[in-house]
Design an enzyme around this catalytic site. Structure first.
Site, PDB file in Angstrom:
ATOM      1  N   GLY A  46       4.337  -3.300  14.440  1.00  0.00           N
ATOM      2  CA  GLY A  46       3.237  -3.510  13.504  1.00  0.00           C
ATOM      3  C   GLY A  46       3.276  -4.798  12.708  1.00  0.00           C
ATOM      4  O   GLY A  46       2.240  -5.315  12.309  1.00  0.00           O
ATOM      5  N   GLU A 100       7.747  -6.074   7.044  1.00  0.00           N
ATOM      6  CA  GLU A 100       7.177  -4.811   7.531  1.00  0.00           C
ATOM      7  C   GLU A 100       5.656  -4.862   7.379  1.00  0.00           C
ATOM      8  O   GLU A 100       5.128  -5.574   6.523  1.00  0.00           O
ATOM      9  CB  GLU A 100       7.799  -3.660   6.709  1.00  0.00           C
ATOM     10  CG  GLU A 100       7.304  -2.274   6.995  1.00  0.00           C
ATOM     11  CD  GLU A 100       7.550  -1.783   8.415  1.00  0.00           C
ATOM     12  OE1 GLU A 100       7.034  -2.417   9.360  1.00  0.00           O
ATOM     13  OE2 GLU A 100       8.214  -0.743   8.579  1.00  0.00           O
ATOM     14  N   ASP A 101       4.948  -4.108   8.212  1.00  0.00           N
ATOM     15  CA  ASP A 101       3.484  -4.083   8.102  1.00  0.00           C
ATOM     16  C   ASP A 101       3.029  -3.205   6.936  1.00  0.00           C
ATOM     17  O   ASP A 101       2.166  -3.582   6.155  1.00  0.00           O
ATOM     18  CB  ASP A 101       2.830  -3.615   9.419  1.00  0.00           C
ATOM     19  CG  ASP A 101       3.317  -2.250   9.903  1.00  0.00           C
ATOM     20  OD1 ASP A 101       4.288  -1.700   9.325  1.00  0.00           O
ATOM     21  OD2 ASP A 101       2.729  -1.720  10.861  1.00  0.00           O
ATOM     22  N   ASP A 104       4.685   3.456   3.998  1.00  0.00           N
ATOM     23  CA  ASP A 104       3.875   4.659   3.825  1.00  0.00           C
ATOM     24  C   ASP A 104       4.771   5.714   3.172  1.00  0.00           C
ATOM     25  O   ASP A 104       4.901   5.745   1.955  1.00  0.00           O
ATOM     26  CB  ASP A 104       3.385   5.050   5.223  1.00  0.00           C
ATOM     27  CG  ASP A 104       2.483   6.247   5.259  1.00  0.00           C
ATOM     28  OD1 ASP A 104       1.624   6.367   4.381  1.00  0.00           O
ATOM     29  OD2 ASP A 104       2.601   7.078   6.181  1.00  0.00           O
ATOM     30  N   LYS A 132       1.459   2.077   0.448  1.00  0.00           N
ATOM     31  CA  LYS A 132       0.667   3.220  -0.033  1.00  0.00           C
ATOM     32  C   LYS A 132       1.533   3.963  -1.041  1.00  0.00           C
ATOM     33  O   LYS A 132       2.294   4.870  -0.664  1.00  0.00           O
ATOM     34  CB  LYS A 132       0.350   4.175   1.130  1.00  0.00           C
ATOM     35  CG  LYS A 132      -0.527   3.610   2.232  1.00  0.00           C
ATOM     36  CD  LYS A 132      -0.726   4.700   3.305  1.00  0.00           C
ATOM     37  CE  LYS A 132      -1.419   4.199   4.534  1.00  0.00           C
ATOM     38  NZ  LYS A 132      -1.392   5.170   5.649  1.00  0.00           N
ATOM     39  N   PHE A 153      -5.535   6.119   6.231  1.00  0.00           N
ATOM     40  CA  PHE A 153      -5.044   5.485   7.453  1.00  0.00           C
ATOM     41  C   PHE A 153      -5.833   4.210   7.742  1.00  0.00           C
ATOM     42  O   PHE A 153      -7.055   4.190   7.711  1.00  0.00           O
ATOM     43  CB  PHE A 153      -5.165   6.459   8.637  1.00  0.00           C
ATOM     44  CG  PHE A 153      -4.414   5.994   9.832  1.00  0.00           C
ATOM     45  CD1 PHE A 153      -3.036   6.157   9.911  1.00  0.00           C
ATOM     46  CD2 PHE A 153      -5.068   5.350  10.873  1.00  0.00           C
ATOM     47  CE1 PHE A 153      -2.323   5.701  11.006  1.00  0.00           C
ATOM     48  CE2 PHE A 153      -4.370   4.896  11.977  1.00  0.00           C
ATOM     49  CZ  PHE A 153      -2.996   5.072  12.040  1.00  0.00           C
ATOM     50  N   VAL A 154      -5.106   3.121   8.012  1.00  0.00           N
ATOM     51  CA  VAL A 154      -5.748   1.830   8.277  1.00  0.00           C
ATOM     52  C   VAL A 154      -5.320   1.291   9.638  1.00  0.00           C
ATOM     53  O   VAL A 154      -4.250   1.639  10.146  1.00  0.00           O
ATOM     54  CB  VAL A 154      -5.411   0.795   7.168  1.00  0.00           C
ATOM     55  CG1 VAL A 154      -5.985   1.213   5.822  1.00  0.00           C
ATOM     56  CG2 VAL A 154      -3.906   0.573   7.033  1.00  0.00           C
ATOM     57  N   ARG A 166      -4.357  -3.285  17.082  1.00  0.00           N
ATOM     58  CA  ARG A 166      -3.413  -4.264  16.509  1.00  0.00           C
ATOM     59  C   ARG A 166      -3.981  -5.683  16.471  1.00  0.00           C
ATOM     60  O   ARG A 166      -3.604  -6.483  15.641  1.00  0.00           O
ATOM     61  CB  ARG A 166      -2.115  -4.313  17.327  1.00  0.00           C
ATOM     62  CG  ARG A 166      -1.285  -3.057  17.251  1.00  0.00           C
ATOM     63  CD  ARG A 166       0.113  -3.326  17.793  1.00  0.00           C
ATOM     64  NE  ARG A 166       0.817  -2.114  18.159  1.00  0.00           N
ATOM     65  CZ  ARG A 166       1.465  -1.326  17.307  1.00  0.00           C
ATOM     66  NH1 ARG A 166       1.481  -1.615  16.033  1.00  0.00           N
ATOM     67  NH2 ARG A 166       2.080  -0.239  17.726  1.00  0.00           N
TER      68      ARG A 166
HETATM   69  P1  IMP Z   1       6.811   5.186   6.944  1.00  0.00           P
HETATM   70  O1  IMP Z   1       8.171   5.388   7.538  1.00  0.00           O
HETATM   71  O2  IMP Z   1       6.096   6.498   6.744  1.00  0.00           O
HETATM   72  O3  IMP Z   1       6.814   4.348   5.686  1.00  0.00           O
HETATM   73  O4  IMP Z   1       5.919   4.482   8.018  1.00  0.00           O
HETATM   74  C1  IMP Z   1       6.141   3.235   8.469  1.00  0.00           C
HETATM   75  C2  IMP Z   1       5.415   2.964   9.759  1.00  0.00           C
HETATM   76  O5  IMP Z   1       4.354   3.899  10.038  1.00  0.00           O
HETATM   77  C3  IMP Z   1       4.752   1.614   9.649  1.00  0.00           C
HETATM   78  O6  IMP Z   1       5.602   0.586  10.038  1.00  0.00           O
HETATM   79  C4  IMP Z   1       3.549   1.763  10.573  1.00  0.00           C
HETATM   80  O7  IMP Z   1       3.914   1.404  11.885  1.00  0.00           O
HETATM   81  C5  IMP Z   1       3.207   3.236  10.532  1.00  0.00           C
HETATM   82  N1  IMP Z   1       2.063   3.472   9.612  1.00  0.00           N
HETATM   83  C6  IMP Z   1       2.092   3.970   8.364  1.00  0.00           C
HETATM   84  N2  IMP Z   1       0.878   4.033   7.815  1.00  0.00           N
HETATM   85  C7  IMP Z   1       0.023   3.559   8.758  1.00  0.00           C
HETATM   86  C8  IMP Z   1      -1.400   3.350   8.790  1.00  0.00           C
HETATM   87  O8  IMP Z   1      -2.162   3.597   7.823  1.00  0.00           O
HETATM   88  N3  IMP Z   1      -1.890   2.814   9.942  1.00  0.00           N
HETATM   89  C9  IMP Z   1      -1.109   2.500  11.018  1.00  0.00           C
HETATM   90  N4  IMP Z   1       0.219   2.680  11.023  1.00  0.00           N
HETATM   91  C10 IMP Z   1       0.778   3.212   9.908  1.00  0.00           C
END
Ligand code: IMP
Length: 175
Positions: A46, A100-101, A104, A132, A153-154, A166
C-alpha cells in the site's frame, strides 16, 4: 463516483491536496534528519505511491528498503498480522523511518515497530499517509502523519479494495 467490485466509492482527497501535504512532510523530514542518512523502510504494497512521492522530495542522502505485511481481507481487518517478505537490511545504529499507507487498528505497525527495535537501530519513527484514530486498537506513535481521517474504508493512492484501486491518483471513500 467509481465502482470497484460490489462497492461504490466517492471522491475524498484530491491529488493536489495529497501531494501538497507530502511536500510538507518531506520538508519536515529533511529538516529533522539534517546531516543524517536515514533508512526508509517502506511497507508494501500500500505505501508504494506515498513512499515514491515522499522520498523524491526529501533532500537527504538516504537508503530505501522494503517489507511486506498482509493483515486485511477485503474491507475488514482480519486482526491477524502476517509477514510475507522479511527485512534484509542491517539496521544496527541506523535512523529508521517506516513509511506506511494507513494506520487503522495499528496492529501491523505495532508488530513491525517491535521487529525493527529488535534489530538495534539508533532511532525508529513512522511516516504514514493516513491514520484512522477511531480504529486504533493498540497505541502507535506517529511522527509524520499526512491526514487523520474518519473510520471509513478508503481506496486510491496505493490503497486497494480486494486488489483494485491502488493506481488511482487521489483518494476515494466508501459511499
Ligand atoms: P492495521 O494493521 O489495521 O493498522 O492495518 C494496516 C493495513 O490495512 C494497511 O497497511 C492497509 O494495507 C490496510 N488498510 C487499513 N485501512 C484500509 C482502508 O481504509 N483501505 C485500504 N486498506 C486499508
Amino acid at each position: 463516483m467509481i465502482n470497484i467490485h460490489d462497492k461504490t466509492f466517492v471522491p475524498f482527497i484530491p491529488n493536489a491536496t495529497i501531494e501538497g501535504r507530502i511536500s510538507e512532510l518531506a520538508a519536515l523530514i529533511t529538516k529533522d534528519y539534517e546531516d543524517h542518512c536515514p533508512v526508509f523502510l517502506v511497507v508494501l504494497n500500500g505505501a508504494f505511491l506515498f513512499a515514491s512521492e515522499l522520498v523524491k522530495r526529501v533532500g537527504l542522502s538516504c537508503e530505501i528498503t522494503f517489507i511486506r505485511f498482509s493483515s486485511y481481507s477485503k474491507t475488514e481487518s482480519t486482526g491477524e498480522v502476517k509477514e510475507i517478505m522479511g527485512l534484509d537490511q542491517d539496521l544496527t545504529d541506523r535512523d529508521v523511518i517506516i513509511i506506511e499507507d494507513i494506520i487503522d487498528t495499528g496492529l501491523t505497525m505495532s508488530a513491525l515497530v517491535k521487529k525493527v527495535h529488535a534489530l538495534s537501530p539508533k532511532s525508529v519513527e513512522i511516516a504514514t499517509l493516513l491514520h484512522k484514530p477511531d480504529a486504533l486498537k493498540t497505541p502507535v506513535s506517529m511522527r509524520y502523519t499526512g491526514f487523520e481521517i474518519e473510520n471509513k474504508f478508503v481506496v486510491g493512492y496505493g490503497l486497494d479494495y480486494d486488489g483494485i484501486g491502488r493506481n488511482l491518483d487521489c483518494l476515494y471513500v466508501l459511499a
